[in-house]
Design an enzyme around this catalytic site. Structure first.
Site, PDB file in Angstrom:
ATOM      1  N   LYS A 268      -8.764 -48.318 -10.938  1.00 28.84           N
ATOM      2  CA  LYS A 268      -8.188 -49.222 -11.936  1.00 28.84           C
ATOM      3  C   LYS A 268      -8.347 -50.694 -11.582  1.00 28.84           C
ATOM      4  CE  LYS A 268      -5.167 -46.137 -14.395  1.00 28.84           C
ATOM      5  NZ  LYS A 268      -3.888 -45.846 -15.008  1.00 28.84           N
TER       6      LYS A 268
ATOM      7  N   LYS B 245      -6.523 -42.686 -21.627  1.00 23.97           N
ATOM      8  CA  LYS B 245      -6.000 -43.600 -22.651  1.00 23.97           C
ATOM      9  C   LYS B 245      -6.821 -44.876 -22.691  1.00 23.97           C
ATOM     10  CE  LYS B 245      -1.143 -42.410 -21.971  1.00 23.97           C
ATOM     11  NZ  LYS B 245      -0.616 -42.577 -20.622  1.00 23.97           N
TER      12      LYS B 245
ATOM     13  N   LYS C 203     -12.458 -38.027 -16.802  1.00 25.11           N
ATOM     14  CA  LYS C 203     -11.285 -37.428 -17.454  1.00 25.11           C
ATOM     15  C   LYS C 203     -10.968 -38.145 -18.769  1.00 25.11           C
ATOM     16  CE  LYS C 203      -7.224 -39.831 -15.769  1.00 25.11           C
ATOM     17  NZ  LYS C 203      -5.932 -39.795 -16.349  1.00 25.11           N
TER      18      LYS C 203
HETATM   19  N1  AQP Z   1      -7.410 -35.973 -18.890  1.00 25.86           N
HETATM   20  C1  AQP Z   1      -6.297 -35.417 -18.465  1.00 25.86           C
HETATM   21  N2  AQP Z   1      -6.226 -34.068 -18.320  1.00 25.86           N
HETATM   22  C2  AQP Z   1      -5.081 -33.485 -17.889  1.00 25.86           C
HETATM   23  N3  AQP Z   1      -3.951 -34.178 -17.595  1.00 25.86           N
HETATM   24  C3  AQP Z   1      -3.983 -35.516 -17.741  1.00 25.86           C
HETATM   25  N4  AQP Z   1      -3.064 -36.475 -17.538  1.00 25.86           N
HETATM   26  C4  AQP Z   1      -3.595 -37.684 -17.833  1.00 25.86           C
HETATM   27  N5  AQP Z   1      -4.871 -37.536 -18.226  1.00 25.86           N
HETATM   28  C5  AQP Z   1      -5.145 -36.207 -18.176  1.00 25.86           C
HETATM   29  C6  AQP Z   1      -1.686 -36.222 -17.118  1.00 25.86           C
HETATM   30  O1  AQP Z   1      -0.824 -36.683 -18.135  1.00 25.86           O
HETATM   31  C7  AQP Z   1       0.402 -37.106 -17.524  1.00 25.86           C
HETATM   32  C8  AQP Z   1       0.789 -38.455 -18.047  1.00 25.86           C
HETATM   33  O2  AQP Z   1      -0.230 -39.362 -17.735  1.00 25.86           O
HETATM   34  P1  AQP Z   1       0.100 -40.892 -17.576  1.00 25.86           P
HETATM   35  O3  AQP Z   1       0.187 -41.526 -18.885  1.00 25.86           O
HETATM   36  O4  AQP Z   1       1.276 -41.081 -16.736  1.00 25.86           O
HETATM   37  O5  AQP Z   1      -1.065 -41.302 -16.676  1.00 25.86           O
HETATM   38  P2  AQP Z   1      -2.508 -41.801 -16.888  1.00 25.86           P
HETATM   39  O6  AQP Z   1      -3.290 -41.071 -15.859  1.00 25.86           O
HETATM   40  O7  AQP Z   1      -2.475 -43.239 -16.788  1.00 25.86           O
HETATM   41  O8  AQP Z   1      -2.975 -41.395 -18.342  1.00 25.86           O
HETATM   42  P3  AQP Z   1      -4.366 -41.774 -18.833  1.00 25.86           P
HETATM   43  O9  AQP Z   1      -4.401 -41.262 -20.183  1.00 25.86           O
HETATM   44  O10 AQP Z   1      -5.428 -41.289 -17.946  1.00 25.86           O
HETATM   45  O11 AQP Z   1      -4.375 -43.347 -18.827  1.00 25.86           O
HETATM   46  P4  AQP Z   1      -5.395 -44.331 -18.120  1.00 25.86           P
HETATM   47  O12 AQP Z   1      -6.371 -44.615 -19.158  1.00 25.86           O
HETATM   48  O13 AQP Z   1      -4.578 -45.529 -17.772  1.00 25.86           O
HETATM   49  O14 AQP Z   1      -5.996 -43.661 -16.921  1.00 25.86           O
HETATM   50  C9  AQP Z   1       0.186 -37.075 -16.009  1.00 25.86           C
HETATM   51  O15 AQP Z   1       0.788 -35.907 -15.490  1.00 25.86           O
HETATM   52  C10 AQP Z   1      -1.298 -37.003 -15.880  1.00 25.86           C
HETATM   53  O16 AQP Z   1      -1.680 -36.305 -14.707  1.00 25.86           O
END
Ligand code: AQP
Length: 327
Positions: free
Chosen positions: A111, A195, A192
């Site tokens: 990040k 968001k 993966k």
């Molecule tokens: N692609 C994924 N597959 C399975 N599980 C996932 N999680 C996130 N992406 C995947 C799980 O969702 C929960 C909440 O995630 P979060 O919002 O706390 O974390 P994050 O990793 O920031 O979500 P994003 O969507 O991946 O955002 P960015 O774009 O910032 O990286 C967690 O349990 C996470 O493991």
């Protein structure tokens, strides 16, 4: 009764990866354990947030928790920022965490890469996450695979604290699904679903319209073959779509392979479009009802009260053990 805690960041729309990897499992766990599900709004400000969006996304996420089936009479739903003990414990834990440990966190590396400025919040984020978990005597933490390293750090911090100050924290176990813990991006199945991916067709959000869902799936990257076969290494795109299909319909991968034998990707994708639309339709309907009912704020207020009560006990124990004066 064993306790569960997990959270999701209200950074933007919640996608199918968040749902399959984490939130869907919250619903199953609420019947077996004492569950705390948090909207981790303080985590989301590790990257810049527009205040208006943060406000709206926080309430939206709480409503989505309920729309997918988390029942506030069974599980505690609350906003992290409403319970100041999270920030307080995070500081005590930061003073017991090493820079070397945080330097190893791959999510921070990913990040922060290529950014001109990086906040210290992004760097110390895993310690706040440890505080979230340890504050509730948590036994299990249901998360996607990407959170595994943070969970390991949380366990290391807890073990170290217990050794230094005496038994205080329960050592939490991650609950990572054997299947579906890493849903991949539709435009690049080696990454993966995320968001922060700016390509809106890389993901399916829980509140997406049927036409957006259709477009995202039909555009999803596959390969130059036409065989529906689960092979993550050689066919990551198809395997990812099969995972979504399998989880949403509770069909085994073998049965999916048999069902689509001799048929091309087009038929399979069209069916998947229908499956995703019909799986999300009840959630979207319930979401609308919850928003209209205005009950979200009441649920969050009650949730925060319960969370404050439980966390206060553990925080006080931590402070006493560390030598803080408590009147
Ligand atoms: N692609 C994924 N597959 C399975 N599980 C996932 N999680 C996130 N992406 C995947 C799980 O969702 C929960 C909440 O995630 P979060 O919002 O706390 O974390 P994050 O990793 O920031 O979500 P994003 O969507 O991946 O955002 P960015 O774009 O910032 O990286 C967690 O349990 C996470 O493991």
């Amino acid at each position: 009764m064993k306790r569960v805690l997990s959270g999701v960041q209200p950074t933007s729309e919640i996608h199918l990866g968040n749902y399959i990897g984490a939130i869907k499992r919250f619903v199953e766990l609420q019947n077996e354990m004492d569950c705390f599900f948090c909207v981790v709004d303080m985590h989301s400000i590790t990257i810049p947030q527009d205040p208006k969006n943060l406000y709206e996304n926080s309430l939206k996420l709480a409503a989505l928790y309920m729309a997918v089936g988390i029942d506030p009479s069974k599980a505690t739903i609350f906003l992290q920022s409403q319970v100041p003990a999270h920030a307080e414990l995070a500081w005590y834990l930061q003073c017991n965490t090493y820079i070397g440990e945080l330097n190893r966190m791959t999510q921070f590396k990913d990040k922060s890469q290529g950014k001109e400025v990086v906040t210290t919040g992004l760097y110390t984020y895993p310690v706040l996450m440890a505080a979230d978990i340890l504050l509730y005597d948590t036994h299990y933490v249901p998360v996607g695979e990407d959170q595994k390293q943070h969970l390991e750090l949380c366990r290391d911090i807890a073990i170290r604290f217990n050794k230094k100050f005496g038994e205080t924290f329960i050592i939490p176990e991650p609950l990572i699904a054997k299947f579906g813990a890493r849903i991949m991006s539709l435009d690049d199945p080696t990454k993966k679903m995320s968001k922060s991916n700016e390509n809106k067709y890389s993901k399916i959000n829980l509140l997406d319209s049927p036409s957006k869902i259709k477009k995202s799936i039909m555009k999803a990257v596959t390969d130059s073959e036409s065989e529906i076969r689960y092979d993550v290494k050689n066919k990551p795109g198809v395997s990812n779509l099969m995972t979504i299909y399998s989880v949403l319909t509770k069909t085994s991968l073998e049965d999916i392979e048999k069902r689509y034998e001799g048929q091309g990707y087009g038929t399979f994708k069209k069916d998947l479009v229908e499956i995703v639309i019909s799986s999300l339709e009840p959630i979207q309907k319930k979401y609308k009802e919850i928003i209209e009912s205005g009950e979200v704020e009441k649920v969050l207020k009650e949730g925060a009260e319960k969370a404050k009560e439980v966390s206060h006990k553990i925080l006080t124990d931590v402070k006493k053990k560390m030598g803080f004066v408590i009147f």
